[in-house]
Design a protein around this motif. Sequence first.
Motif, PDB file in Angstrom:
ATOM      1  N   PRO A 144       0.931  -1.180  -0.043  1.00 23.35           N
ATOM      2  CA  PRO A 144       0.223  -0.018   0.058  1.00 23.35           C
ATOM      3  C   PRO A 144       0.747   1.408   0.068  1.00 23.35           C
ATOM      4  O   PRO A 144       0.378   2.329  -0.461  1.00 23.35           O
ATOM      5  CB  PRO A 144      -0.768  -0.033   1.245  1.00 23.35           C
ATOM      6  CG  PRO A 144      -0.804  -1.709   1.636  1.00 23.35           C
ATOM      7  CD  PRO A 144       0.376  -1.987   1.186  1.00 23.35           C
ATOM      8  N   ALA A 145       1.955   1.327   0.766  1.00 18.14           N
ATOM      9  CA  ALA A 145       2.853   2.233   0.797  1.00 18.14           C
ATOM     10  C   ALA A 145       3.396   2.633  -0.785  1.00 18.14           C
ATOM     11  O   ALA A 145       4.054   3.827  -1.217  1.00 18.14           O
ATOM     12  CB  ALA A 145       4.004   2.281   1.825  1.00 18.14           C
ATOM     13  N   GLU A 146       3.627   1.614  -1.455  1.00 10.50           N
ATOM     14  CA  GLU A 146       4.347   1.663  -2.890  1.00 10.50           C
ATOM     15  C   GLU A 146       3.613   0.733  -3.698  1.00 10.50           C
ATOM     16  O   GLU A 146       4.271  -0.532  -3.992  1.00 10.50           O
ATOM     17  CB  GLU A 146       5.862   1.364  -2.686  1.00 10.50           C
ATOM     18  CG  GLU A 146       6.580   1.820  -3.998  1.00 10.50           C
ATOM     19  CD  GLU A 146       8.000   1.588  -3.752  1.00 10.50           C
ATOM     20  OE1 GLU A 146       8.806   1.385  -4.814  1.00 10.50           O
ATOM     21  OE2 GLU A 146       8.557   1.423  -2.542  1.00 10.50           O
ATOM     22  N   PRO A 147       2.496   0.968  -4.363  1.00  7.49           N
ATOM     23  CA  PRO A 147       1.572  -0.167  -5.002  1.00  7.49           C
ATOM     24  C   PRO A 147       2.586  -0.966  -6.165  1.00  7.49           C
ATOM     25  O   PRO A 147       2.182  -1.892  -6.576  1.00  7.49           O
ATOM     26  CB  PRO A 147       0.494   0.586  -5.686  1.00  7.49           C
ATOM     27  CG  PRO A 147       0.381   1.695  -4.453  1.00  7.49           C
ATOM     28  CD  PRO A 147       1.769   1.939  -4.212  1.00  7.49           C
ATOM     29  N   GLY A 148       3.571  -0.336  -6.663  1.00  4.35           N
ATOM     30  CA  GLY A 148       4.440  -0.988  -7.870  1.00  4.35           C
ATOM     31  C   GLY A 148       5.515  -1.903  -7.243  1.00  4.35           C
ATOM     32  O   GLY A 148       6.027  -2.623  -7.986  1.00  4.35           O
ATOM     33  N   ARG A 149       5.343  -1.882  -5.804  1.00  2.00           N
ATOM     34  CA  ARG A 149       6.289  -2.921  -5.141  1.00  2.00           C
ATOM     35  C   ARG A 149       5.467  -4.153  -4.682  1.00  2.00           C
ATOM     36  O   ARG A 149       4.406  -4.022  -4.157  1.00  2.00           O
ATOM     37  CB  ARG A 149       7.197  -2.286  -4.440  1.00  2.00           C
ATOM     38  CG  ARG A 149       8.124  -3.051  -3.519  1.00  2.00           C
ATOM     39  CD  ARG A 149       9.041  -2.258  -2.483  1.00  2.00           C
ATOM     40  NE  ARG A 149       8.122  -2.211  -1.261  1.00  2.00           N
ATOM     41  CZ  ARG A 149       8.422  -3.030  -0.276  1.00  2.00           C
ATOM     42  NH1 ARG A 149       9.081  -4.288  -0.237  1.00  2.00           N
ATOM     43  NH2 ARG A 149       7.480  -2.863   1.032  1.00  2.00           N
ATOM     44  N   PHE A 150       5.898  -5.408  -4.634  1.00  3.70           N
ATOM     45  CA  PHE A 150       5.150  -6.563  -4.119  1.00  3.70           C
ATOM     46  C   PHE A 150       5.914  -6.949  -2.440  1.00  3.70           C
ATOM     47  O   PHE A 150       6.994  -6.689  -2.284  1.00  3.70           O
ATOM     48  CB  PHE A 150       5.402  -7.652  -5.051  1.00  3.70           C
ATOM     49  CG  PHE A 150       4.738  -7.705  -6.472  1.00  3.70           C
ATOM     50  CD1 PHE A 150       3.521  -7.560  -6.450  1.00  3.70           C
ATOM     51  CD2 PHE A 150       5.548  -7.524  -7.436  1.00  3.70           C
ATOM     52  CE1 PHE A 150       3.128  -7.558  -7.710  1.00  3.70           C
ATOM     53  CE2 PHE A 150       5.048  -7.283  -8.765  1.00  3.70           C
ATOM     54  CZ  PHE A 150       3.570  -7.390  -8.665  1.00  3.70           C
ATOM     55  N   ARG A 151       5.080  -7.375  -1.855  1.00  5.47           N
ATOM     56  CA  ARG A 151       5.225  -7.680  -0.477  1.00  5.47           C
ATOM     57  C   ARG A 151       4.930  -9.342  -0.574  1.00  5.47           C
ATOM     58  O   ARG A 151       3.999  -9.753  -0.946  1.00  5.47           O
ATOM     59  CB  ARG A 151       4.514  -7.158   0.658  1.00  5.47           C
ATOM     60  CG  ARG A 151       4.522  -5.530   0.647  1.00  5.47           C
ATOM     61  CD  ARG A 151       3.811  -5.291   1.921  1.00  5.47           C
ATOM     62  NE  ARG A 151       2.386  -5.621   1.704  1.00  5.47           N
ATOM     63  CZ  ARG A 151       1.343  -5.079   2.611  1.00  5.47           C
ATOM     64  NH1 ARG A 151       1.861  -4.206   3.721  1.00  5.47           N
ATOM     65  NH2 ARG A 151       0.173  -5.289   2.500  1.00  5.47           N
ATOM     66  N   ILE A 152       6.140  -9.974  -0.180  1.00  6.10           N
ATOM     67  CA  ILE A 152       5.702 -11.494   0.137  1.00  6.10           C
ATOM     68  C   ILE A 152       5.147 -11.846   1.379  1.00  6.10           C
ATOM     69  O   ILE A 152       6.025 -11.562   2.459  1.00  6.10           O
ATOM     70  CB  ILE A 152       7.096 -12.476  -0.296  1.00  6.10           C
ATOM     71  CG1 ILE A 152       7.659 -12.185  -1.593  1.00  6.10           C
ATOM     72  CG2 ILE A 152       7.077 -13.783   0.275  1.00  6.10           C
ATOM     73  CD1 ILE A 152       9.049 -12.794  -1.593  1.00  6.10           C
ATOM     74  N   LEU A 153       3.922 -12.438   1.513  1.00  4.87           N
ATOM     75  CA  LEU A 153       3.330 -12.740   2.950  1.00  4.87           C
ATOM     76  C   LEU A 153       3.448 -13.882   3.406  1.00  4.87           C
ATOM     77  O   LEU A 153       3.590 -14.369   4.491  1.00  4.87           O
ATOM     78  CB  LEU A 153       1.896 -12.257   2.596  1.00  4.87           C
ATOM     79  CG  LEU A 153       1.545 -10.942   2.007  1.00  4.87           C
ATOM     80  CD1 LEU A 153      -0.105 -10.941   1.929  1.00  4.87           C
ATOM     81  CD2 LEU A 153       1.994  -9.916   2.781  1.00  4.87           C
ATOM     82  N   ARG A 154       3.743 -14.782   2.500  1.00  8.18           N
ATOM     83  CA  ARG A 154       3.822 -16.324   2.740  1.00  8.18           C
ATOM     84  C   ARG A 154       4.627 -16.929   1.725  1.00  8.18           C
ATOM     85  O   ARG A 154       4.213 -16.833   0.427  1.00  8.18           O
ATOM     86  CB  ARG A 154       2.644 -17.035   3.319  1.00  8.18           C
ATOM     87  CG  ARG A 154       2.953 -18.486   3.680  1.00  8.18           C
ATOM     88  CD  ARG A 154       1.402 -18.903   4.327  1.00  8.18           C
ATOM     89  NE  ARG A 154       1.102 -18.311   5.654  1.00  8.18           N
ATOM     90  CZ  ARG A 154       0.253 -19.006   6.425  1.00  8.18           C
ATOM     91  NH1 ARG A 154      -0.555 -19.944   6.056  1.00  8.18           N
ATOM     92  NH2 ARG A 154       0.082 -18.333   7.511  1.00  8.18           N
ATOM     93  N   THR A 155       5.472 -18.183   2.094  1.00  6.13           N
ATOM     94  CA  THR A 155       5.768 -18.844   1.096  1.00  6.13           C
ATOM     95  C   THR A 155       5.862 -20.452   1.397  1.00  6.13           C
ATOM     96  O   THR A 155       5.639 -20.754   2.659  1.00  6.13           O
ATOM     97  CB  THR A 155       7.485 -18.775   0.972  1.00  6.13           C
ATOM     98  OG1 THR A 155       8.344 -18.977   2.097  1.00  6.13           O
ATOM     99  CG2 THR A 155       7.729 -17.243   0.254  1.00  6.13           C
TER     100      THR A 155
END
Length: 373
Positions: free
Chosen positions: A360-371
């Motif tokens: 949400p702070a940088e929508p062009g970037r992905f966050r990995i929540l679980r692997t």
Amino acid sequence: MSTQPPQPALNLRPGSTDAVRLGVLVPLSRPGWAEAGRHLLTGLELAAHEVDAAGGIDGRPLELLVRDTAADPRRATAAVDELAALGAVALAGEYHSVVARAAANRAEALGLPFLCSSAVLNALTDGPADGVARLAPAQSHGWRLYADFLLDAGHRRIAVATEPSVYWATGARLLRDRLAPHGGGVTELDLRTLAPADVCDALAADGATALLLLAGHPDPVVPVVRAVRRDPRLTGLLLGAPAGQPEFAGWHALLGEDGAAVPFLRYLPERLGPLGTRVAADLRARLGSEPSFVAFEGHDTVTVLAEVLRSHGTERERIAAAWPHVTVEGTRGPIRFTRAPGTHVHQWTWPPVQIADRDPAEPGRFRILRTSG
């Protein structure tokens, strides 16, 4: 405007014109998800170029015969017939599960080996199929992990916005079966009859803490996302898209900040190894944007088929018999095929799975929540 990377000189047998033909199925036009199809085709083409640059298949060039399925099972079935008649030694590709199922059944009937790149429907064929293999994980595997992610985040009451499809219906059933033992439930909202405002009203009345988008992109999903984000009654509602829509640039272009914090499944490791890193750079140059997991699936498809063709020959029967004996280093790890329960086909068990979202702070970037894997 993007430019493709420099093309190395080919190292094929002098005077060779007897190309090894691979049939390729991809959705490149509406109502197919053309953006996903473009990523898939880019990965397929990059790997084919690398195969030819390394000498082809025993000195023979690799030729991709590309057919647009447009998410139409009948069109895909006709394309399988055409590609078989044109001398394709094997079939590759496809993104949409229902289309891939039609293609897989027809290919099996014709004795044409098929390596499915990206479709996840568990029952990819009507019954056991010797000639069909798949890289993408079965839907039951990935969606079970997604349901566990929801449970761990405290979500028990889930709503799903759906449209008719065996793929979406299977997804809803998988979620319901996973949530039920934990006291959870799934409310289905039919997007054929509900406008976005109606969806918001239903959510406000239902009390669901999450809405999963089990429908096509951009329509009808994008208007639903916009409506939910703007409804003050639904502040704090989690939006989710297990099928992976938010990974693509088209999602971000249409939704911007509204498309952030929507967890989705993608089939990538937490960190790419040297091969994956190199391929990612080449895919990025060709696409002009960040490559999705679908592009990696395309690259791995041709990489696997090239190894099979080199080690087992180009006869269809020998290719079909080779799946249990394949071990190939792919962009996302070692690829081997087994007979996974309930899938009917030779299956890579399993590709790595991520649950990710846009920051949400940088929508062009992905966050990995679980692997997983």
